[in-house]
Design an enzyme around this catalytic site. Structure first.
Site, PDB file in Angstrom:
ATOM      1  N   ALA A  71       5.772   7.881   0.391  1.00 19.04           N
ATOM      2  CA  ALA A  71       5.696   9.064   1.257  1.00 19.04           C
ATOM      3  C   ALA A  71       5.946  10.332   0.455  1.00 19.04           C
ATOM      4  O   ALA A  71       6.512  10.290  -0.645  1.00 19.04           O
ATOM      5  CB  ALA A  71       6.715   8.954   2.389  1.00 19.04           C
ATOM      6  N   ASP A  72       5.527  11.445   1.027  1.00 19.89           N
ATOM      7  CA  ASP A  72       5.825  12.749   0.454  1.00 19.89           C
ATOM      8  C   ASP A  72       5.981  13.749   1.592  1.00 19.89           C
ATOM      9  O   ASP A  72       5.207  13.744   2.547  1.00 19.89           O
ATOM     10  CB  ASP A  72       4.719  13.217  -0.500  1.00 19.89           C
ATOM     11  CG  ASP A  72       5.161  14.412  -1.297  1.00 19.89           C
ATOM     12  OD1 ASP A  72       6.077  14.254  -2.128  1.00 19.89           O
ATOM     13  OD2 ASP A  72       4.637  15.515  -1.072  1.00 19.89           O
ATOM     14  N   THR A  73       6.993  14.613   1.475  1.00 16.38           N
ATOM     15  CA  THR A  73       7.296  15.599   2.511  1.00 16.38           C
ATOM     16  C   THR A  73       7.215  17.006   1.942  1.00 16.38           C
ATOM     17  O   THR A  73       7.708  17.253   0.839  1.00 16.38           O
ATOM     18  CB  THR A  73       8.720  15.368   3.076  1.00 16.38           C
ATOM     19  OG1 THR A  73       8.792  14.049   3.615  1.00 16.38           O
ATOM     20  CG2 THR A  73       9.054  16.376   4.167  1.00 16.38           C
TER      21      THR A  73
END
Length: 195
Positions: A71-73
């Site tokens: 994931a990446d935010t």
């Protein structure tokens, strides 16, 4: 079926654990996130999904039987992405910019498995509304360690919750791993969530 979280983020590890799944943790691929987001084609969501896929690619290649979740935010305001602040001055500037305003938190999630070519991704967006922050409040907050390893210079699951007036959308997304989206992608990959 083995599940691997391709992230060393304690927040992502804690959130994924709430789904009641057993999983291993491996660091995701080291990637220059800013370069991928600024130099790749497509809209922001497409670039974020590509980045999440890239973060899990090496882990998936090393563990071809496993489903790998990565994931990446990012925090976005006025079309600009706010990453992790480099220092106190940048943290102060970010929080002053967010004060009294709405911004978006976007988290892309990818699930991939090398042995059968599975590759799925999605992106969740949550609108976050900050309270009006007095300069003194910002100074007190940035005197803590919390803002310095968080996109946008705040952690909603910590003292940063005091800066937020309200949110519209998924809280777990703002923490760093949208659970409903993650659960859907894992179920589609054959990992049963609700026994």
């Amino acid at each position: 079926m083995q599940l691997i979280l391709a992230s060393t983020s304690p927040r992502r590890r804690e959130l994924l654990a709430t789904l009641g799944l057993e999983f291993a943790v491996r660091p995701g691929s080291a990637i220059d996130e800013a370069e991928v987001l600024s130099n790749s084609s497509g809209n922001l969501v497409q670039r974020l999904e590509r980045l999440a896929q890239m973060k899990g690619a090496t882990v998936a290649a090393e563990h071809p039987q496993a489903a790998v979740l990565s994931a990446d935010t990012v925090v976005e305001i006025d079309g600009e992405l706010l990453g992790k602040p480099r220092d106190r001055a940048e943290a102060q500037a970010m929080l002053a910019r967010l004060s009294g305003r709405e911004h978006r938190v976007l988290t892309s999630v990818a699930v991939q498995r090398a042995n059968d070519g599975l590759l799925q991704a999605g992106c969740e967006t949550t609108r976050v509304f900050f309270a009006e922050l007095a300069d003194e409040t910002i100074q007190r907050y940035i005197s803590h360690a919390e803002p310095y390893d968080k996109a946008g210079a705040y952690a909603i699951q910590g003292l940063g919750a005091l800066l937020v007036a309200r949110i519209d959308g998924d809280y777990s997304n703002v923490v760093g791993l949208p659970l409903p989206l993650s659960a859907r992608l894992l179920e589609d990959a054959g990992i049963q969530i609700l026994g």
